[in-house]
Design a protein around this motif. Structure first.
Motif, PDB file in Angstrom:
ATOM      1  N   ASN A  99      -0.310  15.737   8.901  1.00  0.00           N
ATOM      2  CA  ASN A  99      -1.471  16.547   9.270  1.00  0.00           C
ATOM      3  C   ASN A  99      -1.882  17.518   8.166  1.00  0.00           C
ATOM      4  N   CYS A 100      -1.154  17.533   7.065  1.00  0.00           N
ATOM      5  CA  CYS A 100      -1.489  18.426   5.961  1.00  0.00           C
ATOM      6  C   CYS A 100      -2.540  17.787   5.060  1.00  0.00           C
ATOM      7  N   HIS A 101      -3.463  18.588   4.597  1.00  0.00           N
ATOM      8  CA  HIS A 101      -4.506  18.156   3.676  1.00  0.00           C
ATOM      9  C   HIS A 101      -3.977  18.296   2.234  1.00  0.00           C
ATOM     10  N   PRO A 102      -4.584  17.633   1.267  1.00  0.00           N
ATOM     11  CA  PRO A 102      -5.706  16.699   1.358  1.00  0.00           C
ATOM     12  C   PRO A 102      -5.257  15.373   1.956  1.00  0.00           C
ATOM     13  N   PHE A 103      -6.232  14.655   2.513  1.00  0.00           N
ATOM     14  CA  PHE A 103      -6.017  13.286   2.953  1.00  0.00           C
ATOM     15  C   PHE A 103      -6.481  12.347   1.843  1.00  0.00           C
ATOM     16  N   ARG A 104      -5.862  11.192   1.770  1.00  0.00           N
ATOM     17  CA  ARG A 104      -6.139  10.243   0.682  1.00  0.00           C
ATOM     18  C   ARG A 104      -6.368   8.850   1.260  1.00  0.00           C
ATOM     19  N   HIS A 105      -7.350   8.172   0.689  1.00  0.00           N
ATOM     20  CA  HIS A 105      -7.531   6.744   0.973  1.00  0.00           C
ATOM     21  C   HIS A 105      -8.049   6.085  -0.299  1.00  0.00           C
ATOM     22  N   GLY A 106      -7.223   5.244  -0.906  1.00  0.00           N
ATOM     23  CA  GLY A 106      -7.603   4.654  -2.187  1.00  0.00           C
ATOM     24  C   GLY A 106      -7.843   5.733  -3.222  1.00  0.00           C
ATOM     25  N   ARG A 107      -9.006   5.720  -3.860  1.00  0.00           N
ATOM     26  CA  ARG A 107      -9.320   6.709  -4.892  1.00  0.00           C
ATOM     27  C   ARG A 107      -9.856   8.013  -4.315  1.00  0.00           C
ATOM     28  N   TRP A 108     -10.075   8.069  -3.001  1.00  0.00           N
ATOM     29  CA  TRP A 108     -10.713   9.223  -2.377  1.00  0.00           C
ATOM     30  C   TRP A 108      -9.708  10.272  -1.913  1.00  0.00           C
ATOM     31  N   MET A 109     -10.093  11.548  -2.050  1.00  0.00           N
ATOM     32  CA  MET A 109      -9.402  12.664  -1.405  1.00  0.00           C
ATOM     33  C   MET A 109     -10.419  13.453  -0.585  1.00  0.00           C
ATOM     34  N   PHE A 110      -9.889  14.064   0.493  1.00  0.00           N
ATOM     35  CA  PHE A 110     -10.734  14.796   1.445  1.00  0.00           C
ATOM     36  C   PHE A 110      -9.944  15.977   1.975  1.00  0.00           C
ATOM     37  N   MET A 111     -10.592  17.139   2.077  1.00  0.00           N
ATOM     38  CA  MET A 111      -9.970  18.282   2.757  1.00  0.00           C
ATOM     39  C   MET A 111     -11.048  19.073   3.475  1.00  0.00           C
ATOM     40  N   HIS A 112     -10.618  19.856   4.463  1.00  0.00           N
ATOM     41  CA  HIS A 112     -11.549  20.437   5.431  1.00  0.00           C
ATOM     42  C   HIS A 112     -11.042  21.787   5.888  1.00  0.00           C
ATOM     43  N   ASN A 113     -11.960  22.720   6.049  1.00  0.00           N
ATOM     44  CA  ASN A 113     -11.699  23.965   6.769  1.00  0.00           C
ATOM     45  C   ASN A 113     -12.680  24.010   7.932  1.00  0.00           C
ATOM     46  N   GLY A 114     -12.167  24.248   9.117  1.00  0.00           N
ATOM     47  CA  GLY A 114     -13.017  24.281  10.291  1.00  0.00           C
ATOM     48  C   GLY A 114     -12.362  23.551  11.443  1.00  0.00           C
ATOM     49  N   ALA A 115     -13.168  23.071  12.357  1.00  0.00           N
ATOM     50  CA  ALA A 115     -12.626  22.387  13.534  1.00  0.00           C
ATOM     51  C   ALA A 115     -13.743  21.693  14.283  1.00  0.00           C
ATOM     52  N   ILE A 116     -13.362  20.721  15.098  1.00  0.00           N
ATOM     53  CA  ILE A 116     -14.250  20.149  16.107  1.00  0.00           C
ATOM     54  C   ILE A 116     -13.897  20.809  17.433  1.00  0.00           C
ATOM     55  N   ALA A 117     -14.795  21.638  17.937  1.00  0.00           N
ATOM     56  CA  ALA A 117     -14.559  22.275  19.235  1.00  0.00           C
ATOM     57  C   ALA A 117     -14.519  21.202  20.319  1.00  0.00           C
ATOM     58  N   GLY A 118     -13.576  21.350  21.236  1.00  0.00           N
ATOM     59  CA  GLY A 118     -13.444  20.369  22.299  1.00  0.00           C
ATOM     60  C   GLY A 118     -12.876  19.040  21.840  1.00  0.00           C
ATOM     61  N   TYR A 119     -12.165  19.045  20.719  1.00  0.00           N
ATOM     62  CA  TYR A 119     -11.676  17.785  20.162  1.00  0.00           C
ATOM     63  C   TYR A 119     -10.806  16.976  21.130  1.00  0.00           C
ATOM     64  N   PRO A 120      -9.906  17.589  21.894  1.00  0.00           N
ATOM     65  CA  PRO A 120      -9.110  16.771  22.828  1.00  0.00           C
ATOM     66  C   PRO A 120      -9.972  15.954  23.791  1.00  0.00           C
ATOM     67  N   LEU A 121     -11.133  16.489  24.188  1.00  0.00           N
ATOM     68  CA  LEU A 121     -12.030  15.757  25.071  1.00  0.00           C
ATOM     69  C   LEU A 121     -12.660  14.551  24.372  1.00  0.00           C
ATOM     70  N   MET A 122     -12.862  14.685  23.074  1.00  0.00           N
ATOM     71  CA  MET A 122     -13.639  13.694  22.323  1.00  0.00           C
ATOM     72  C   MET A 122     -12.780  12.779  21.468  1.00  0.00           C
ATOM     73  N   ARG A 123     -11.493  13.048  21.393  1.00  0.00           N
ATOM     74  CA  ARG A 123     -10.653  12.345  20.429  1.00  0.00           C
ATOM     75  C   ARG A 123     -10.725  10.824  20.588  1.00  0.00           C
ATOM     76  N   ARG A 124     -10.598  10.343  21.807  1.00  0.00           N
ATOM     77  CA  ARG A 124     -10.603   8.898  22.005  1.00  0.00           C
ATOM     78  C   ARG A 124     -11.942   8.298  21.566  1.00  0.00           C
ATOM     79  N   ASP A 125     -13.042   8.917  22.001  1.00  0.00           N
ATOM     80  CA  ASP A 125     -14.360   8.375  21.666  1.00  0.00           C
ATOM     81  C   ASP A 125     -14.595   8.370  20.156  1.00  0.00           C
ATOM     82  N   LEU A 126     -14.164   9.428  19.469  1.00  0.00           N
ATOM     83  CA  LEU A 126     -14.371   9.504  18.027  1.00  0.00           C
ATOM     84  C   LEU A 126     -13.513   8.494  17.280  1.00  0.00           C
ATOM     85  N   THR A 127     -12.257   8.380  17.672  1.00  0.00           N
ATOM     86  CA  THR A 127     -11.393   7.442  16.957  1.00  0.00           C
ATOM     87  C   THR A 127     -11.823   5.996  17.199  1.00  0.00           C
ATOM     88  N   MET A 128     -12.435   5.718  18.325  1.00  0.00           N
ATOM     89  CA  MET A 128     -12.914   4.365  18.582  1.00  0.00           C
ATOM     90  C   MET A 128     -14.093   3.988  17.683  1.00  0.00           C
TER      91      MET A 128
END
Length: 277
Positions: A99-128
């Motif tokens: 769960n620690c940033h940065p995240f990596r996929h191939g040549r890409w790196m990504f990091m974030h400050n912030g949040a998705i409010a209500g994420y537990p409600l939306m987690r399944r729909d977003l990951t799908m």
């Protein structure tokens, strides 16, 4: 929430940007001035590129950055033209290395400050919505990693700003279906090893702080005795959650609802708005 920095330009030692500034990211891990939390001790991560590979190296750990001996040892020896560094304050997901940033996929790196409010409600729909070919590569449980994989799904390799806009639009659409009024809070940095994109946006139009460094040539005229400024090229840039020191005129706030591009040649700054994929 979290604090982060992105460095692009003249190759420097990691310690030059991570430890030496008066209000360094290490200092911010204990004494943040502009973050939601003063202390950011729920893990850290550093990513960088070397001439030998276009796939970035990562060091991530669950402990606080201020006391990590391996990080301090590494910082004295690793030199790169492009660093990402992140200190974490969890918004509810587990304190674990994946769960620690940065995240990596191939040549890409990504990091974030912030949040998705209500994420537990939306987690399944977003990951799908994540491309099934990418889904197996997800390791953690954070909203940030899902945001990254949604951007990959929506064409990060082809058009990074459009992919991030589609990701933000998907979050806001799913949030609307669940009755979440102001779901998205984000300052994001991403890179392919050549350019750095930085985004500042929130649904409520009250985004977390984000700054970029002024041009070194102008700062040298104002501060001719500054040793760091003497060593870096005129196109070197830092993008940070909060200023690394109080050098006058060194930091420029990123406007609300914008993204910038740090790249060879001229930097760019553009308006940002979510789109519906």
């Amino acid at each position: 929430m979290c604090r982060w920095l992105a460095y692009w330009g003249t190759p420097v030692l990691l310690e030059d940007i991570l430890y030496k500034p008066s209000h360094s990211l290490i200092d911010q891990s204990l004494h943040s001035k502009l973050g939601v939390e003063t202390t950011n001790g729920d893990g850290f991560g550093v990513g960088w590129y070397s001439p030998e590979s276009n796939v970035p190296a990562l060091l991530r750990d669950v402990g606080p950055a201020w006391s990590n001996r391996n990080l301090r040892e590494l910082a004295d020896h690793v030199r790169s033209p492009l660093f990402f560094a992140h200190i974490r304050a969890s918004t509810g997901s587990a304190i674990q290395q994946s769960n620690c940033h940065p995240f990596r996929h191939g040549r890409w790196m990504f990091m974030h400050n912030g949040a998705i409010a209500g994420y537990p409600l939306m987690r399944r729909d977003l990951t799908m919505l994540v491309d099934p070919a990418l889904y197996a590569d997800m390791e953690g449980t954070t909203d940030s990693e899902v945001m990254f994989y949604l951007a990959l799904t929506y064409g990060l390799d082809r058009d990074p700003p459009a992919a991030v806009a589609a990701m933000a639009g998907a979050v806001e659409r799913i949030a609307g279906e669940h009755g979440v009024e102001f779901p998205l809070q984000m300052t994001i940095a991403l890179t392919d090893g050549t350019r750095v994109w930085a985004f500042r946006y929130s649904t409520a139009q009250a985004s977390r702080s984000l700054f970029y460094s002024a041009q070194p040539d102008a700062l040298r005229r104002l501060h001719p005795d500054n040793a760091f400024l003497k060593e870096i090229s005129d196109d070197t840039r830092l993008v940070v959650s909060e200023p690394l020191g109080d050098l006058p005129e060194a930091w420029v706030e990123v406007p609300e609802n914008t993204y910038g591009v740090v790249q060879p040649g001229e930097d760019e700054i553009h308006r940002f708005a979510p789109t519906m994929a």
